[in-house]
Structure formats: C-alpha cells, structure tokens
Design an enzyme around this catalytic site. Structure first.
Site, mmCIF file in Angstrom:
data_model
loop_
_atom_site.group_PDB
_atom_site.id
_atom_site.type_symbol
_atom_site.label_atom_id
_atom_site.label_comp_id
_atom_site.label_asym_id
_atom_site.label_seq_id
_atom_site.Cartn_x
_atom_site.Cartn_y
_atom_site.Cartn_z
ATOM 1 N N PRO A 112 103.628 -3.477 38.651
ATOM 2 C CA PRO A 112 102.836 -3.325 39.869
ATOM 3 C C PRO A 112 102.187 -4.614 40.361
ATOM 4 O O PRO A 112 101.765 -5.457 39.570
ATOM 5 C CB PRO A 112 101.770 -2.297 39.489
ATOM 6 C CG PRO A 112 101.698 -2.329 38.012
ATOM 7 C CD PRO A 112 103.071 -2.709 37.535
ATOM 8 N N ASN A 113 102.167 -4.712 41.670
ATOM 9 C CA ASN A 113 101.517 -5.786 42.426
ATOM 10 C C ASN A 113 102.247 -7.118 42.380
ATOM 11 O O ASN A 113 101.839 -8.057 43.063
ATOM 12 C CB ASN A 113 100.048 -5.965 41.993
ATOM 13 C CG ASN A 113 99.246 -4.713 42.224
ATOM 14 O OD1 ASN A 113 99.296 -4.131 43.307
ATOM 15 N ND2 ASN A 113 98.532 -4.261 41.214
ATOM 16 N N ARG A 123 98.706 -12.866 46.298
ATOM 17 C CA ARG A 123 97.690 -12.240 45.452
ATOM 18 C C ARG A 123 97.064 -13.259 44.517
ATOM 19 O O ARG A 123 97.753 -13.863 43.702
ATOM 20 C CB ARG A 123 98.331 -11.124 44.627
ATOM 21 C CG ARG A 123 97.385 -10.500 43.640
ATOM 22 C CD ARG A 123 98.110 -9.535 42.715
ATOM 23 N NE ARG A 123 97.152 -9.007 41.758
ATOM 24 C CZ ARG A 123 97.456 -8.680 40.514
ATOM 25 N NH1 ARG A 123 98.686 -8.802 40.092
ATOM 26 N NH2 ARG A 123 96.535 -8.225 39.709
ATOM 27 N N TYR A 173 97.761 -16.598 39.888
ATOM 28 C CA TYR A 173 99.197 -16.351 39.822
ATOM 29 C C TYR A 173 100.049 -17.385 40.548
ATOM 30 O O TYR A 173 101.272 -17.300 40.517
ATOM 31 C CB TYR A 173 99.508 -14.953 40.368
ATOM 32 C CG TYR A 173 98.782 -13.869 39.605
ATOM 33 C CD1 TYR A 173 99.151 -13.543 38.305
ATOM 34 C CD2 TYR A 173 97.702 -13.196 40.168
ATOM 35 C CE1 TYR A 173 98.488 -12.576 37.585
ATOM 36 C CE2 TYR A 173 97.025 -12.218 39.454
ATOM 37 C CZ TYR A 173 97.416 -11.911 38.171
ATOM 38 O OH TYR A 173 96.748 -10.957 37.464
ATOM 39 N N ASN A 176 107.845 -8.237 32.905
ATOM 40 C CA ASN A 176 106.453 -8.520 33.244
ATOM 41 C C ASN A 176 105.874 -7.184 33.686
ATOM 42 O O ASN A 176 105.971 -6.819 34.858
ATOM 43 C CB ASN A 176 106.344 -9.563 34.355
ATOM 44 C CG ASN A 176 104.898 -9.909 34.663
ATOM 45 O OD1 ASN A 176 103.984 -9.188 34.271
ATOM 46 N ND2 ASN A 176 104.690 -11.000 35.377
ATOM 47 N N ALA A 186 99.925 -4.611 35.000
ATOM 48 C CA ALA A 186 98.855 -3.745 34.485
ATOM 49 C C ALA A 186 99.350 -2.707 33.486
ATOM 50 O O ALA A 186 98.581 -2.277 32.613
ATOM 51 C CB ALA A 186 98.142 -3.060 35.643
ATOM 52 N N GLU A 202 108.478 -10.111 26.617
ATOM 53 C CA GLU A 202 107.322 -9.788 27.457
ATOM 54 C C GLU A 202 106.847 -11.066 28.128
ATOM 55 O O GLU A 202 106.707 -12.099 27.474
ATOM 56 C CB GLU A 202 106.219 -9.194 26.585
ATOM 57 C CG GLU A 202 104.930 -8.893 27.309
ATOM 58 C CD GLU A 202 103.830 -8.390 26.374
ATOM 59 O OE1 GLU A 202 102.701 -8.248 26.849
ATOM 60 O OE2 GLU A 202 104.100 -8.152 25.166
ATOM 61 N N HIS A 237 104.092 -12.898 31.020
ATOM 62 C CA HIS A 237 102.903 -12.868 31.872
ATOM 63 C C HIS A 237 102.749 -14.236 32.525
ATOM 64 O O HIS A 237 102.870 -15.265 31.850
ATOM 65 C CB HIS A 237 101.653 -12.524 31.073
ATOM 66 C CG HIS A 237 101.751 -11.185 30.427
ATOM 67 N ND1 HIS A 237 101.595 -10.017 31.134
ATOM 68 C CD2 HIS A 237 102.048 -10.829 29.152
ATOM 69 C CE1 HIS A 237 101.779 -8.999 30.312
ATOM 70 N NE2 HIS A 237 102.065 -9.459 29.116
ATOM 71 N N ARG A 261 91.804 -14.439 29.628
ATOM 72 C CA ARG A 261 91.196 -13.610 30.665
ATOM 73 C C ARG A 261 90.207 -12.618 30.058
ATOM 74 O O ARG A 261 89.902 -12.662 28.867
ATOM 75 C CB ARG A 261 92.300 -12.925 31.464
ATOM 76 C CG ARG A 261 93.174 -14.000 32.152
ATOM 77 C CD ARG A 261 94.178 -13.489 33.096
ATOM 78 N NE ARG A 261 93.544 -12.747 34.187
ATOM 79 C CZ ARG A 261 94.195 -11.923 34.974
ATOM 80 N NH1 ARG A 261 95.476 -11.716 34.800
ATOM 81 N NH2 ARG A 261 93.572 -11.287 35.938
#
Length: 145
Positions: A10-11, A18, A23, A72, A75, A96, A98, A105
């Site tokens: 998502p996103n 964004r 990012y 990726n 969330a 995985e 990111h 974070r």
C-alpha cells in the site's frame, strides 16, 4: 525460465510524491524500469496494490508461476499474519525490501512479520534497494538444469 515477482504494498503507488524526505523522489514507474534493467534476461512480473487481499493473491500467483519474490509489503510488513502465512508457502527465495531504514524509524516499524520468512532483508538504500534486491534474488535462484 520462470520470472521473478516484484510485489509492492500500500501507498507505494505514491512514490515520488509521498513524504519525499523519507522515500525520495523516484516514482514507482522508475522503480519498475530499474528492476527490469537489473534483471537483465530474467523475466520480471511487477505489481503494486493497496489491497492486502490482492497482495496475498499475487503471492499465490508467484508460488505457482514465479522463481522467487522481492516484496516491499509497506504497512502490511507490520500487521499481516495472512501475508506471512502466504509467504511461508513460497519455495523459492524471498527478499523483503524497504526504501527507508525501518529500524531508524518509530518503534511501530521495528517488528516485521515478513522477516520471519524472508531469506534476506534490504532496508535503507532508497529506491536503489530494488536493484540490489533483484540482483541478489537472481543470485539466490537455483541454476537452471
């Protein structure tokens, strides 16, 4: 030769717009082009979805049709046991990915369910991490006989 799947949660369709301070300004279209270039002759199936149900369906498709997965999950990394269960069925390698370093974070971003299945985790390299992940995934694939 089966393709590799690059799956985005998502996103990520909002990349480039964004929170560019986190990012970056690279768009998802540019990320897809980077992945295809990094893969060379290896086929790439590239998807993004804001739906957990669809992402799980894409993992199922990759189980049947793909050689491995770069994911990726965004969330869903931190919330989806269903995604973890789907990834546990993948026989090929799973990386995985990111864009940001999730460990620098807020604490809610420190526990990844996906990491419980992933063969490797790449975080904090920005959009360039996709190139690294695709090349690493290809190295993890068994040699075609």
């Amino acid at each position: 030769m089966k393709p590799i799947y690059v799956l985005n949660g998502p996103n990520l369709n909002r990349l480039g717009k964004r929170e560019p301070h986190i990012y970056g300004t690279t768009t998802l279209t540019e990320v897809e082009a980077m992945c295809r270039a990094a893969a060379g002759e290896q086929g790439v199936v590239f998807h993004q979805t804001n739906s957990e149900e669809k992402l799980i369906g894409l993992v199922h498709e990759a189980i049947d049709e793909g050689a491995g997965i770069v994911i990726n999950p965004a969330a869903f990394t931190f919330t989806s046991l269903a995604l973890l269960d789907a990834l546990k069925m993948v026989e090929g390698p799973v990386i995985e990915l990111h864009i940001s370093n999730i460990h620098k974070r807020e604490p809610i971003y420190h526990r990844s369910y996906v990491s419980m299945r992933a063969d490797a985790v790449i975080a904090g390299l920005g959009a360039h991490g996709y190139e690294v992940a695709v090349k690493a995934l290809i190295r993890l694939l068994p040699l075609a006989g």
